[in-house]
Write an enzyme that holds these catalytic residues in place. Structure first.
Site, mmCIF file in Angstrom:
data_model
loop_
_atom_site.group_PDB
_atom_site.id
_atom_site.type_symbol
_atom_site.label_atom_id
_atom_site.label_comp_id
_atom_site.label_asym_id
_atom_site.label_seq_id
_atom_site.Cartn_x
_atom_site.Cartn_y
_atom_site.Cartn_z
ATOM 1 N N ASP A 188 7.303 32.520 -30.635
ATOM 2 C CA ASP A 188 8.250 31.506 -30.717
ATOM 3 C C ASP A 188 8.822 31.055 -29.289
ATOM 4 O OD1 ASP A 188 10.757 30.117 -31.259
ATOM 5 O OD2 ASP A 188 11.952 32.028 -31.617
ATOM 6 N N ASN A 212 10.870 28.512 -28.471
ATOM 7 C CA ASN A 212 12.126 27.902 -28.241
ATOM 8 C C ASN A 212 13.221 28.509 -28.771
ATOM 9 O OD1 ASN A 212 11.849 27.425 -30.925
ATOM 10 N ND2 ASN A 212 12.640 25.263 -31.134
ATOM 11 N N ASP A 245 14.223 30.140 -31.689
ATOM 12 C CA ASP A 245 14.935 30.101 -32.912
ATOM 13 C C ASP A 245 14.635 31.092 -34.102
ATOM 14 O OD1 ASP A 245 12.385 28.995 -33.539
ATOM 15 O OD2 ASP A 245 13.131 27.241 -34.245
ATOM 16 N N ASP A 268 5.868 28.817 -33.143
ATOM 17 C CA ASP A 268 5.752 27.202 -33.005
ATOM 18 C C ASP A 268 4.630 26.984 -31.950
ATOM 19 O OD1 ASP A 268 6.752 27.615 -30.242
ATOM 20 O OD2 ASP A 268 8.829 27.855 -31.414
ATOM 21 N N ASP A 291 -6.300 23.927 -40.635
ATOM 22 C CA ASP A 291 -6.472 24.229 -42.151
ATOM 23 C C ASP A 291 -6.180 22.790 -42.985
ATOM 24 O OD1 ASP A 291 -5.872 26.028 -44.658
ATOM 25 O OD2 ASP A 291 -5.281 27.332 -43.081
ATOM 26 N N ASP A 326 -8.673 25.098 -47.690
ATOM 27 C CA ASP A 326 -7.932 26.142 -48.421
ATOM 28 C C ASP A 326 -8.225 26.012 -50.022
ATOM 29 O OD1 ASP A 326 -5.191 27.856 -48.499
ATOM 30 O OD2 ASP A 326 -4.529 26.034 -50.080
ATOM 31 N N GLU A 373 -12.475 28.305 -48.597
ATOM 32 C CA GLU A 373 -11.831 29.624 -49.239
ATOM 33 C C GLU A 373 -12.282 29.429 -50.652
ATOM 34 O OE1 GLU A 373 -7.742 31.831 -49.924
ATOM 35 O OE2 GLU A 373 -7.720 29.587 -50.079
ATOM 36 N N HIS A 382 -4.138 36.160 -43.289
ATOM 37 C CA HIS A 382 -2.654 35.921 -43.647
ATOM 38 C C HIS A 382 -2.414 36.335 -45.028
ATOM 39 C CE1 HIS A 382 -4.407 32.237 -44.959
ATOM 40 N NE2 HIS A 382 -3.171 32.026 -45.430
ATOM 41 N N ASP A 383 -3.418 36.468 -45.691
ATOM 42 C CA ASP A 383 -3.137 36.978 -47.274
ATOM 43 C C ASP A 383 -3.594 38.195 -47.477
ATOM 44 O OD1 ASP A 383 -2.528 34.261 -47.768
ATOM 45 O OD2 ASP A 383 -4.494 33.636 -48.275
HETATM 46 C C1 GLC Z 1 -4.814 30.226 -49.756
HETATM 47 C C2 GLC Z 1 -3.857 30.400 -48.591
HETATM 48 C C3 GLC Z 1 -2.658 30.969 -48.951
HETATM 49 C C4 GLC Z 1 -1.845 30.008 -50.074
HETATM 50 C C5 GLC Z 1 -2.713 29.502 -51.119
HETATM 51 C C6 GLC Z 1 -1.930 28.321 -51.610
HETATM 52 O O1 GLC Z 1 -5.212 31.124 -50.726
HETATM 53 O O2 GLC Z 1 -4.693 31.173 -47.807
HETATM 54 O O3 GLC Z 1 -1.794 31.625 -48.286
HETATM 55 O O4 GLC Z 1 -0.790 30.743 -50.548
HETATM 56 O O5 GLC Z 1 -3.910 29.160 -50.505
HETATM 57 O O6 GLC Z 1 -2.259 27.207 -50.953
HETATM 58 CA CA CA Z 2 10.454 28.439 -32.538
#
Ligand code: GLC
Ligand code: CA
Length: 561
Positions: free
Chosen positions: A24, A26, A28, A32, A101, A205, A259, A330-331
């Protein structure tokens, strides 16, 4: 010599940033772009050659940026397009490429196209999305039985025109209609827009869902997702990807990674074979589903299952396509303790062993933010602590029974939730882990006092320095990048052992996945005269590749001649 073309991404190690949780800048409480800029030296210090940045476009954040309301601008919370330009310039100056992405299976329902589309049946944007009449009297039942990947029906009724729209994810993520040539043109044009701004590639994605079977027939009954076979690898997908490649991507020195949930080797080759000009690589899922039932419910991890899947892809794409290697994103929950069990005092050994186990394979490795310092999952106590939109959907599916099942749901989520990976990056042991100066949007893992970047950089024996070493070794070794793969002891649930060879040299990888000693015999057919230990998570006292008792989580990489 392999007949695979050389391309920069094949020599690269890619670092994934989930911007909301990285840094972060700034104050908040939300990560970012300024925050990313302040950490570029850190990213460079790891030795990675590229960053994959999860979405940073304008978005109302129903699914943390995977619901885009303007493809050509930056999310307010993350900064401005000028900040973004400063960031990419800073990356390029450090020899780091930027993979953005590309989320084009769906938009946000707050995208201008959708606002227009829902306003009336004859609006020129109506056909940008997938609208149908409902079933039954008054059309009050969904047009078919498909379910959203987050749970519940994949259709939402819209009062304005009395029709339903398709959303394979949340109802704030309406699916685009790729069969409309205008939609394909829009996508080509936005991809070109970012490439012209200097972007080096795209992580595409849920790209395997973009083409739906004509007529949108009901799907087969399935305990998990209903309709998969009607929208995964659909009838026109190869045509659409091929056109995107020919018309846009092929004019740039960029890479794409799609993906590809549920993809088989045969399909993987259709997407990535070099003579087909579609995508460069895909993210497969089988290995991160090897400890699940129906791709969802957690079951006990067995090393042999993970190895079976990885080996199949290693052999399957050999000389024809290119693998993507990852344990985390991240999933996914963190790989510690997912793949190594209860590591107790041996977090460092276990994390280093995991690094070796996948980064010596053939393909392009990805490191997810925090993986390089061995960040872990957290035990969530209460269902309300989860922030992920997916959890809200799961709760809805249980409906009035949710309170009865709540304990069980939390138990499952503690193994599987996407929230684990989305806890803020742990930079130091100060308040809020150095991620922010105020309380962050998402809880911090309480273990940040011990597990953080500052600590890792002070400790010469840290996981961070080990990653750096592994990345450096990979980058300087054509054997690791291009060598042929051969697996040993396939059925062992204790040891991951494989060999790579390239121009008369061989690499031997030995990883003990257990938190106890395990005896190990050198494979019978392994004849060599010279041997050099290249990587080792216990220091350098294993001079020879020979039969031995492996220490807990011990991992070693040798070059044999
Ligand atoms: C992909 C992303 C996931 C998102 C999904 C819908 O699986 O990695 O985080 O929720 O697509 O866009
Ligand atoms: Ca921020």
């Amino acid at each position: 010599m392999s007949n695979v073309r050389t391309r920069w991404y094949k020599d690269a190690v890619i670092y994934q940033i989930y911007p909301r949780s990285f840094c972060d800048g700034n104050g908040d409480g939300i990560g970012d772009i300024k925050g990313i800029i302040s950490k570029l030296d850190y990213i460079q210090s790891l030795g990675v050659n590229a960053v994959w940045l999860s979405p940073c476009y304008k978005s109302p954040n129903d699914d943390n940026g995977y619901d885009i309301s303007d493809y050509r601008d930056i999310m307010d919370e993350f900064g401005t397009l000028d900040d973004w330009k400063e960031m990419i310039a800073g990356m390029h100056a450090r020899g780091i490429r930027l993979i953005m992405d590309l989320v084009v299976n769906h938009t946000s329902d707050e995208h201008e196209w959708f606002k227009q589309s829902r306003s009336s049946k004859d609006n020129p944007y109506r056909d940008y999305y997938i609208w149908r009449k409902g079933k039954g009297k008054n059309g009050k039942r969904p047009p078919n039985n498909w379910t959203s990947r987050f749970g519940g029906t994949a259709w939402e009724y819209d009062e304005a025109t009395g029709e339903w729209y398709l959303h394979l994810f949340s109802k704030k993520q309406p699916d685009l209609n790729w069969d409309n040539p205008k939609v394909r043109e829009e996508v080509h044009s936005l991809v070109k827009y970012w490439l012209d701004l200097g972007v080096d590639g795209f992580r595409c994605d849920v790209i395997t869902y973009i083409s739906k079977v004509e007529g949108l027939p009901d799907g087969k009954f399935n305990i998990g997702i209903v309709g998969d076979e009607q929208f995964t690898h659909g009838p026109h997908i190869h045509e659409y990807l091929n056109a995107l490649n020919k018309e846009v991507l092929s004019n740039y020195d960029c890479m794409t990674v799609g993906e590809a949930s549920g993809v088989t080797i045969e399909q993987g080759l259709l997407y990535t074979a070099e003579d087909r000009d579609e995508l460069d690589t895909v993210f497969t899922f089988e290995h991160v589903e090897c400890d699940t039932f129906m791709r969802l419910l957690p079951i006990k991890f067995k090393l042999s299952n993970l190895k079976k899947v990885q080996a199949r892809w290693q052999y399957g794409l050999r000389d024809k396509g290119w693998n993507s290697l990852y344990y985390e994103n991240h999933d996914q929950p963190r790989s510690l303790p997912r793949f190594v069990g209860d590591y107790g005092e041996r977090r460092k050994e276990a994390a280093k062993m995991l690094a070796i186990s996948y980064m010596m394979l053939q393909g392009t490795p990805y490191v997810y933010q925090g993986q390089e310092i061995g960040m872990t999952n957290k035990q969530f106590e209460d269902i309300n602590e989860f922030k992920d939109v997916m959890v809200a959907y799961i709760r809805k599916v249980f409906g009035v029974f949710e309170p009865i099942f709540r304990k069980l749901i939390v138990k499952v989520l503690n193994k599987r939730a996407r929230d684990h990976a989305r806890m803020p990056m742990q930079w130091n042991d100060k308040e809020y882990a150095g991620f922010s100066t105020v309380e962050p949007w998402m809880c911090i893992n309480p273990n940040y006092k011990e597990i953080n970047v500052e600590e890792a950089m002070k400790d010469p024996d840290s996981i961070y320095y080990f990653y750096k070493k592994v990345i450096d070794f990979r980058k300087n070794s054509p054997l690791v990048r291009y060598g042929t793969f051969k697996e040993h002891y396939k059925s062992s649930d204790d040891v991951y052992c494989y060999e790579r060879w390239w121009e008369g040299e061989r690499l031997l990888v030995i990883c003990n996945f257990k938190n106890n000693e395990v005896p190990f015999d050198i494979p019978d057919d392994l004849v060599y005269t010279e041997c050099e230990l290249k990587l080792h998570n216990y220091g350098y006292d294993r001079p020879k590749a020979q039969s031995m008792v492996l220490r807990p989580y011990e991992a070693a990489v040798y070059i044999l001649k």
